[in-house]
Design an enzyme around this catalytic site. Structure first.
Site, PDB file in Angstrom:
ATOM      1  N   THR A 179       0.857  -1.189   0.000  1.00  0.00           N
ATOM      2  CA  THR A 179       0.000   0.000   0.000  1.00  0.00           C
ATOM      3  C   THR A 179       0.892   1.238   0.000  1.00  0.00           C
ATOM      4  O   THR A 179       2.029   1.175   0.452  1.00  0.00           O
ATOM      5  CB  THR A 179      -0.858  -0.046   1.285  1.00  0.00           C
ATOM      6  OG1 THR A 179      -1.889  -0.995   1.081  1.00  0.00           O
ATOM      7  CG2 THR A 179      -1.462   1.290   1.650  1.00  0.00           C
ATOM      8  N   GLY A 209     -10.730  -1.846   4.181  1.00  0.00           N
ATOM      9  CA  GLY A 209      -9.618  -1.875   5.132  1.00  0.00           C
ATOM     10  C   GLY A 209      -9.441  -0.549   5.842  1.00  0.00           C
ATOM     11  O   GLY A 209     -10.367   0.263   5.930  1.00  0.00           O
ATOM     12  N   THR A 230       0.299   1.334   7.058  1.00  0.00           N
ATOM     13  CA  THR A 230       0.274   0.226   6.113  1.00  0.00           C
ATOM     14  C   THR A 230       0.369  -1.071   6.903  1.00  0.00           C
ATOM     15  O   THR A 230       0.864  -1.080   8.021  1.00  0.00           O
ATOM     16  CB  THR A 230       1.414   0.325   5.073  1.00  0.00           C
ATOM     17  OG1 THR A 230       1.512  -0.929   4.379  1.00  0.00           O
ATOM     18  CG2 THR A 230       2.759   0.631   5.703  1.00  0.00           C
TER      19      THR A 230
HETATM   20  N1  ASP Z   1      -3.576  -1.655   4.951  1.00  0.00           N
HETATM   21  C1  ASP Z   1      -3.927  -2.263   3.712  1.00  0.00           C
HETATM   22  C2  ASP Z   1      -5.215  -3.027   3.882  1.00  0.00           C
HETATM   23  O1  ASP Z   1      -5.361  -3.755   4.852  1.00  0.00           O
HETATM   24  C3  ASP Z   1      -2.901  -3.191   3.172  1.00  0.00           C
HETATM   25  C4  ASP Z   1      -1.514  -2.612   3.095  1.00  0.00           C
HETATM   26  O2  ASP Z   1      -1.128  -1.795   3.894  1.00  0.00           O
HETATM   27  O3  ASP Z   1      -0.775  -2.999   2.195  1.00  0.00           O
HETATM   28  O4  ASP Z   1      -6.053  -2.937   3.043  1.00  0.00           O
END
Ligand code: ASP
Length: 319
Positions: A179, A209, A230
């Site tokens: 992300t 999310g 993230t």
């Molecule tokens: N936080 C993001 C999610 O859970 C994933 C990520 O940080 O890559 O959708």
């Protein structure tokens, strides 16, 4: 009022960055930091800076955001993004987006042109149409390949779908999160944060999310600072993680102390699930912070003291 020294910090996601992916990731975060910083250097706002920095990473293809977003269990992309202005506490977010080229631009439209904070799905697509936002298929060969590998392991039957995290724990090589996010302080002393993602690989359709949820994946308040998260979104949601970082700063911690404390909190309170998190922050004094408990976090920063962005695959690892 005395001018502040502008600062930008960006991330390209926590997780395990495989060696063959590392260089494109590092180059991508550097480009994003440069783009965002150039806006600040010319006197632009922190909000514009984080939006353009995130848009660069959404266009890159190396990250799980915009072009190159991860696929859900039904082989579909559902992107999400958010942005927050620390001066006004205005915020905007969009989710369940299928083909908006830059979800972060839609988040800014929600923030500035509507009375709402979060618009999802069909409504978000309509809004994007009204504002003539560009479309682009986010599907890449790489994500389709990952999807096949992820699904194969899932279907081997060793893991059940609700225990997706166990699957990730045992096969982190197939679950790079990637992300993207950015935080900035501008010359006027205003902070902003933005985050954008394709979400968690193999997520259920409709899953939302932390990234589009204000306070969880993104938060900015001039009285404290700005933070982008993230990692496993469900953890950031439970701990309202980005706002928690800002609260720590407001209580007197530096940005670095605040992100480390927040990761410690994650480690202490979230023990029963796969736990892989990363945080970047800037405080209202322009001090930066970056910490994670995952093996890697791809990130970069740029300040007036240094000519080129500094990028790394690790920051402070808090165990
Ligand atoms: N936080 C993001 C999610 O859970 C994933 C990520 O940080 O890559 O959708």
């Amino acid at each position: 009022m005395t001018e502040k020294k502008p600062v930008i910090v960006v991330h390209g996601g926590a997780g395990t960055w495989q060696p063959e992916r590392s260089q494109p990731g590092l180059e991508g975060v550097k480009r994003a930091a440069k783009t965002g910083f150039e806006i600040l250097r010319k006197g632009g706002s922190a909000v514009d800076s984080v939006m353009e920095a995130v848009a660069v990473m959404e266009d890159d293809g190396a990250f799980n955001a915009g072009y190159g977003s991860t696929l859900n269990i039904e082989k579909q992309v559902e992107m999400e993004a958010s942005i927050m202005n620390g001066k006004t506490l205005q915020a905007g977010a969009a989710s369940l987006l299928k083909d908006i080229k830059n979800p972060v631009r839609l988040a800014k439209i929600v923030m500035e042109k509507t009375d709402h904070i979060l618009v999802v799905g069909e409504g978000a697509e309509k809004l994007a149409k009204i504002f003539n936002l560009e479309r682009r298929s986010p599907m890449t060969e790489l994500r389709l390949k990952y999807h096949e590998q992820q699904k194969k392991i899932l279907l081997e039957g060793k893991f059940e779908l609700p225990k997706l995290y166990n699957l990730v724990k045992n096969h982190p090589e197939f679950f790079e999160l990637e992300t993207v996010g950015a935080v900035a302080l501008d010359k006027d002393g205003n902070v902003a944060a933005a985050t954008s993602t394709g979400g968690f690989p193999l997520k259920l359709p409709g899953r939302i999310g932390d990234s589009p949820l204000i306070g969880c994946g993104t938060y900015a308040d001039n009285q404290a600072g700005a933070c982008s998260a993230t990692g496993v979104g469900e953890i950031a949601i439970r701990l309202v993680l980005a706002k928690t970082v800002c609260n720590f700063i407001e209580d007197g911690k530096t940005a670095q102390e605040a992100v480390e404390s927040a990761i410690s909190l994650v480690n202490k309170r979230i023990t029963a699930t796969y736990n892989s998190m990363g945080l970047i922050a800037v405080d209202a004094h322009g001090r930066i912070g970056a910490a994670h408990n995952s093996p890697n976090m791809c990130w970069a920063y740029l300040t007036p003291e240094i000519k080129e962005p500094v990028a790394s695959l690790t920051a402070k690892i808090v165990k």
